[in-house]
Design an enzyme around this catalytic site. Structure first.
Site, PDB file in Angstrom:
ATOM      1  N   SER A 167       0.832  -1.203   0.000  1.00  0.00           N
ATOM      2  CA  SER A 167       0.000   0.000   0.000  1.00  0.00           C
ATOM      3  C   SER A 167       0.866   1.253   0.000  1.00  0.00           C
ATOM      4  O   SER A 167       1.642   1.497   0.919  1.00  0.00           O
ATOM      5  CB  SER A 167      -0.906   0.020   1.231  1.00  0.00           C
ATOM      6  OG  SER A 167      -1.488   1.306   1.351  1.00  0.00           O
TER       7      SER A 167
ATOM      8  N   HIS B 205      -1.421  -1.215  -4.175  1.00  0.00           N
ATOM      9  CA  HIS B 205      -2.689  -0.829  -3.544  1.00  0.00           C
ATOM     10  C   HIS B 205      -2.686   0.681  -3.317  1.00  0.00           C
ATOM     11  O   HIS B 205      -1.767   1.227  -2.696  1.00  0.00           O
ATOM     12  CB  HIS B 205      -2.830  -1.585  -2.214  1.00  0.00           C
ATOM     13  CG  HIS B 205      -4.123  -1.362  -1.503  1.00  0.00           C
ATOM     14  ND1 HIS B 205      -5.284  -2.034  -1.813  1.00  0.00           N
ATOM     15  CD2 HIS B 205      -4.445  -0.533  -0.473  1.00  0.00           C
ATOM     16  CE1 HIS B 205      -6.264  -1.642  -1.007  1.00  0.00           C
ATOM     17  NE2 HIS B 205      -5.777  -0.727  -0.182  1.00  0.00           N
TER      18      HIS B 205
ATOM     19  N   ASP C 230      -4.722   3.844  -1.823  1.00  0.00           N
ATOM     20  CA  ASP C 230      -5.775   4.252  -0.890  1.00  0.00           C
ATOM     21  C   ASP C 230      -6.200   5.689  -1.132  1.00  0.00           C
ATOM     22  O   ASP C 230      -5.468   6.625  -0.812  1.00  0.00           O
ATOM     23  CB  ASP C 230      -5.253   4.131   0.548  1.00  0.00           C
ATOM     24  CG  ASP C 230      -5.094   2.688   0.977  1.00  0.00           C
ATOM     25  OD1 ASP C 230      -6.094   1.952   0.929  1.00  0.00           O
ATOM     26  OD2 ASP C 230      -3.970   2.300   1.345  1.00  0.00           O
TER      27      ASP C 230
ATOM     28  N   GLY D 123      -8.863   4.424   7.264  1.00  0.00           N
ATOM     29  CA  GLY D 123      -8.510   5.832   7.445  1.00  0.00           C
ATOM     30  C   GLY D 123      -7.020   6.047   7.635  1.00  0.00           C
ATOM     31  O   GLY D 123      -6.473   7.033   7.168  1.00  0.00           O
TER      32      GLY D 123
ATOM     33  N   GLY E  97      -0.846   1.645   9.725  1.00  0.00           N
ATOM     34  CA  GLY E  97      -0.179   1.387  11.003  1.00  0.00           C
ATOM     35  C   GLY E  97      -1.062   0.970  12.157  1.00  0.00           C
ATOM     36  O   GLY E  97      -0.639   1.019  13.312  1.00  0.00           O
TER      37      GLY E  97
ATOM     38  N   GLY F  64      -5.091  -3.962   6.361  1.00  0.00           N
ATOM     39  CA  GLY F  64      -4.924  -3.323   7.653  1.00  0.00           C
ATOM     40  C   GLY F  64      -4.213  -4.229   8.643  1.00  0.00           C
ATOM     41  O   GLY F  64      -4.691  -5.317   8.960  1.00  0.00           O
ATOM     42  N   GLY F  65      -3.021  -3.796   9.048  1.00  0.00           N
ATOM     43  CA  GLY F  65      -2.271  -4.551  10.052  1.00  0.00           C
ATOM     44  C   GLY F  65      -1.733  -5.878   9.550  1.00  0.00           C
ATOM     45  O   GLY F  65      -1.493  -6.798  10.345  1.00  0.00           O
TER      46      GLY F  65
ATOM     47  N   GLY G  17       0.986  -2.101   4.077  1.00  0.00           N
ATOM     48  CA  GLY G  17       1.606  -0.787   3.959  1.00  0.00           C
ATOM     49  C   GLY G  17       2.855  -0.688   4.803  1.00  0.00           C
ATOM     50  O   GLY G  17       3.982  -0.882   4.326  1.00  0.00           O
TER      51      GLY G  17
HETATM   52  C1  DX5 Z   1      -6.354   1.745   5.766  1.00  0.00           C
HETATM   53  C2  DX5 Z   1      -5.963   1.516   4.345  1.00  0.00           C
HETATM   54  C3  DX5 Z   1      -4.857   0.560   4.194  1.00  0.00           C
HETATM   55  C4  DX5 Z   1      -3.536   0.986   4.792  1.00  0.00           C
HETATM   56  C5  DX5 Z   1      -2.965  -0.254   5.437  1.00  0.00           C
HETATM   57  O1  DX5 Z   1      -7.427   2.600   5.795  1.00  0.00           O
HETATM   58  O2  DX5 Z   1      -7.061   1.020   3.599  1.00  0.00           O
HETATM   59  O3  DX5 Z   1      -4.666   0.119   2.857  1.00  0.00           O
HETATM   60  O4  DX5 Z   1      -2.608   1.484   3.871  1.00  0.00           O
HETATM   61  O5  DX5 Z   1      -1.859   0.105   6.181  1.00  0.00           O
HETATM   62  P1  DX5 Z   1      -1.071  -0.889   7.136  1.00  0.00           P
HETATM   63  O6  DX5 Z   1      -0.633  -2.059   6.279  1.00  0.00           O
HETATM   64  O7  DX5 Z   1       0.050  -0.066   7.623  1.00  0.00           O
HETATM   65  O8  DX5 Z   1      -2.032  -1.314   8.203  1.00  0.00           O
HETATM   66 ZN    ZN Z   2      -6.624   0.110   1.549  1.00  0.00          ZN
END
Ligand code: DX5
Ligand code: ZN
Length: 222
Positions: free
Chosen positions: A14, A39, A41, A148, A151, A182-183, A203
């Site tokens: 991401s 990805h 966002d 949103g 991390g 996410g996570g 991400g």
């Molecule tokens: C959250 C986003 C994610 C975000 C994930 O709202 O949709 O795509 O980038 O980030 P990590 O992998 O750091 O949780």
């Molecule tokens: Zn996303």
């Protein structure tokens, strides 16, 4: 070209966790490190409490390489902005069930424009609400954090929805991917994989790792 639904894990770094001052270099880094998709966002400051980037950035990325662009729209009116993301070069456009639009119509228009259609559900949204649309999508995104921000910590309780989505897919002979977002890291990816997810958005755990290639490899093999 591989058939759409296959068992290999797809890793989608991401860009939200990238260095925004070096977007093109960061995109190249993700591809060279083994990322399968990118990805993207998109946040409008209304559907979620954050603002990220829009179609112009996506178009700039599209013009520099051929990576599959997985666009996640966290915006209130995905129906209104859809054509701009198609025009920018998105390969897949994922919209939220919770946004203000005619979901079936947005999915139909996405496919008609030649893009893959994704449908996202927030942690608080039951899978039952998405069931009427699952025969119209190429991917179901089960959010594993409240959208949103990057991390945040992976929410284990969302895995029941991934399992139920697998059962529904088999029963109805459908072929959508199941994405988690996410996570996700080397510790949580296997949990999601065991539940039945096959597309992993990551991400922080990829872009911010000391060695991105190793981080992606770990998520793929964990
Ligand atoms: C959250 C986003 C994610 C975000 C994930 O709202 O949709 O795509 O980038 O980030 P990590 O992998 O750091 O949780
Ligand atoms: Zn996303």
């Amino acid at each position: 070209m591989k058939q759409w639904l296959h068992t290999d894990r797809i890793i989608a770094p991401s860009l939200l966790a990238a260095d925004f001052g070096r977007i093109k270099e960061e995109t190249t880094r993700a591809i060279h490190s083994g990322g399968d998709w990118l990805h993207l966002d998109v946040m409008d400051g209304n559907f979620v409490d954050n603002i990220s980037f829009g179609p112009a950035i996506i178009q700039a990325i599209h013009e520099t390489n051929d990576v599959f662009l997985d666009v996640h729209l966290m915006i209130s009116r995905p129906d209104h902005y859809l054509p701009r993301f198609v025009e920018a070069g998105a390969d897949m456009i994922t919209v939220h069930l919770e946004a203000e639009h005619d979901v079936a119509e947005t999915l139909r228009r996405t496919r008609e424009a030649g893009c893959k259609a994704g449908l996202a559900i927030n942690p608080a949204t039951p899978l039952e609400k998405a069931l009427p649309f699952l025969d119209q999508i190429d991917m179901l995104l089960v959010m594993t954090v409240v959208p949103g921000f990057g991390g945040q910590s992976f929410m284990h309780e969302t895995m029941a929805k991934v399992e139920a989505a697998v059962t529904h897919r088999e029963k109805n002979d459908l072929n959508y991917h199941i994405q988690v977002d996410g996570g996700i890291d080397a510790a949580t990816a296997p949990i999601a994989a065991t539940a039945g997810a096959n597309v992993f958005v990551a991400g922080s755990s990829t872009f911010r790792a000391p060695d991105m290639a190793e981080a992606i490899q770990q998520i793929r093999q964990a």
